[in-house]
Design an enzyme around this catalytic site. Structure first.
Site, PDB file in Angstrom:
ATOM      1  N   THR A  67       0.847  -1.179   0.000  1.00  0.00           N
ATOM      2  CA  THR A  67       0.000   0.000   0.000  1.00  0.00           C
ATOM      3  C   THR A  67       0.890   1.239   0.000  1.00  0.00           C
ATOM      4  O   THR A  67       2.125   1.139  -0.059  1.00  0.00           O
ATOM      5  CB  THR A  67      -1.011  -0.072   1.176  1.00  0.00           C
ATOM      6  OG1 THR A  67      -1.910   1.011   1.036  1.00  0.00           O
ATOM      7  CG2 THR A  67      -0.342  -0.049   2.536  1.00  0.00           C
ATOM      8  N   LYS A  71       3.752   1.597  -3.413  1.00  0.00           N
ATOM      9  CA  LYS A  71       3.198   1.026  -4.648  1.00  0.00           C
ATOM     10  C   LYS A  71       4.045   1.309  -5.892  1.00  0.00           C
ATOM     11  O   LYS A  71       4.043   0.521  -6.828  1.00  0.00           O
ATOM     12  CB  LYS A  71       1.779   1.544  -4.870  1.00  0.00           C
ATOM     13  CG  LYS A  71       0.743   0.933  -3.940  1.00  0.00           C
ATOM     14  CD  LYS A  71      -0.638   1.448  -4.283  1.00  0.00           C
ATOM     15  CE  LYS A  71      -1.716   0.681  -3.552  1.00  0.00           C
ATOM     16  NZ  LYS A  71      -3.064   1.050  -3.958  1.00  0.00           N
ATOM     17  N   ASP A 107      -6.252  -3.368  -8.242  1.00  0.00           N
ATOM     18  CA  ASP A 107      -7.258  -2.388  -7.790  1.00  0.00           C
ATOM     19  C   ASP A 107      -8.310  -2.130  -8.872  1.00  0.00           C
ATOM     20  O   ASP A 107      -9.520  -2.242  -8.619  1.00  0.00           O
ATOM     21  CB  ASP A 107      -6.596  -1.054  -7.431  1.00  0.00           C
ATOM     22  CG  ASP A 107      -5.995  -1.060  -6.036  1.00  0.00           C
ATOM     23  OD1 ASP A 107      -6.425  -1.889  -5.210  1.00  0.00           O
ATOM     24  OD2 ASP A 107      -5.106  -0.231  -5.779  1.00  0.00           O
ATOM     25  N   GLY A 130     -11.991  12.019  -9.713  1.00  0.00           N
ATOM     26  CA  GLY A 130     -10.734  11.665  -9.057  1.00  0.00           C
ATOM     27  C   GLY A 130      -9.650  11.397 -10.089  1.00  0.00           C
ATOM     28  O   GLY A 130      -9.947  11.053 -11.248  1.00  0.00           O
ATOM     29  N   ALA A 131      -8.396  11.606  -9.664  1.00  0.00           N
ATOM     30  CA  ALA A 131      -7.262  11.333 -10.563  1.00  0.00           C
ATOM     31  C   ALA A 131      -6.077  10.794  -9.767  1.00  0.00           C
ATOM     32  O   ALA A 131      -4.938  10.875 -10.210  1.00  0.00           O
ATOM     33  CB  ALA A 131      -6.872  12.603 -11.318  1.00  0.00           C
ATOM     34  N   GLY A 132      -6.344  10.255  -8.569  1.00  0.00           N
ATOM     35  CA  GLY A 132      -5.289   9.665  -7.747  1.00  0.00           C
ATOM     36  C   GLY A 132      -5.057   8.208  -8.154  1.00  0.00           C
ATOM     37  O   GLY A 132      -5.428   7.791  -9.263  1.00  0.00           O
ATOM     38  N   GLY A 248     -17.917   0.211  -2.717  1.00  0.00           N
ATOM     39  CA  GLY A 248     -16.470   0.005  -2.749  1.00  0.00           C
ATOM     40  C   GLY A 248     -16.028  -1.262  -2.036  1.00  0.00           C
ATOM     41  O   GLY A 248     -14.882  -1.696  -2.182  1.00  0.00           O
TER      42      GLY A 248
END
Ligand code: NDP
Length: 283
Positions: A67, A71, A107, A130-132, A248
């Site tokens: 994590t 990563k 993921d 989102g763009a993470g 989720g």
């Protein structure tokens, strides 16, 4: 004296360590299938990552999850990457194949498995908030699955631009940016709307991306990456509008299933994993 799991971890690390929901979920699957395997939670400092990977290699681990903050950094210590991990530029799951350690990213694939239970992602129009890391993984898998169009909505335009530029050229999906606004307006024709930000994650459970659900098409499928709590205000508002929703928790279970499948060859029973996670999150 018998220590519970949390106390054992605290004893090992010398300071309190939070219960790891993934460990609870994976070990519930191992027990259910009578697999004599263990899934351990260990904390590794960034400077110790090379030694930790070498240790896992030397000790013959079947693999491991990673994590934040490891990563991306782990890539330099692996032998090769699967297609998703290469395109995403991050690894969350390492698999030993013969003598090699291969980096995978499960993921986005975990999310796509949840999505596929409701709609075939091929030829869909998607709005991705989102763009993470999570958004990047989902965007890559949507492109690989043949989505027609993805609109990225993100607070930081630079981060969205970096994601769009990394994807453009290598995929046939049409990609565009929509600036963050309050409210976020979802145009008609969007098949799937996804919250891939961390907005709504425990303990900030009242928060939601500012989507104007009053004008969202009721046929739009609405998904959230937040696993805890499984029912977010974003999904509640979508359901009140009459949209179908995807939580989720399913994504977390599916990425766990993919890891177990890689490591053990067995496709685990998802209901056991869901029950274990729900118990952790209800505590
Ligand atoms: P990152 O830190 O990489 O990205 C966070 C994203 O959220 C960015 O797009 C960021 O925008 C946006 N964001 C955060 N706070 C706000 C805010 N207040 N207003 C607007 N935008 C905001 O995190 P990840 O992508 O790794 O993780 C995102 C979420 O996905 C987490 O909550 C995590 O729990 C979940 N997740 C779930 C998984 C599952 O299996 N269900 C798997 C992996 C992640 P900006 O770029 O502008 O900062």
């Amino acid at each position: 004296m018998k220590l519970n799991f949390k106390q054992q971890l605290t004893a090992v690390f010398g300071h309190p360590v939070a219960e790891n929901p993934t460990q609870v979920m994976v070990e519930a699957a191992y027990r259910h299938h009578d697999l004599d395997w263990r899934y351990l939670t260990v904390e590794v400092l960034p400077e110790d990552l090379p030694a930790a990977v070498a240790g896992a290699r030397a000790m013959g681990f079947a693999g491991f999850n990673l994590t934040i903050p490891h990563k991306v950094a782990v890539i330099d210590h692996l032998d090769s990457l699967g297609e998703s991990a290469r395109m995403i530029g991050a690894v969350n799951c390492v698999v030993r194949r013969d003598a090699e350690l291969v980096g995978e990213n499960t993921d986005g694939r975990g999310f796509l498995e949840s999505l596929r239970s409701v709609i075939d992602p091929a030829h869909t129009t998607v709005m991705l908030i989102g763009a993470g890391g999570a958004a990047r993984a989902i965007a890559v898998e949507l492109c690989l699955a043949g989505a027609d169009r993805i609109t990225i909505v993100n607070r930081s335009e630079e981060r969205a631009a970096a994601l769009l530029s990394d994807l453009s050229g290598s995929v046939s999906t049409a990609l565009q940016y929509q600036a963050w606004s309050d409210p976020i307006v979802v145009p008609t024709g969007v098949d799937v709307l996804i919250n891939a930000t961390s907005i709504g994650l425990y303990p900030d459970v009242e928060a939601s991306p500012p989507v104007d659900f009053d004008i969202v098409d009721r046929r739009t499928i609405v998904a959230d990456v937040i696993p805890n709590p499984p029912v977010t205000p974003f999904l509640t508002r979508a359901a009140e509008r009459g949209c179908r929703t995807i939580d989720g928790l399913g994504m977390l279970i599916n990425q766990g299933r993919l890891g177990i499948k890689y490591w053990t060859g067995l496709d685990p029973e998802p209901t056991v994993m869901r029950r274990a996670l729900e118990e952790v999150f209800e505590r």
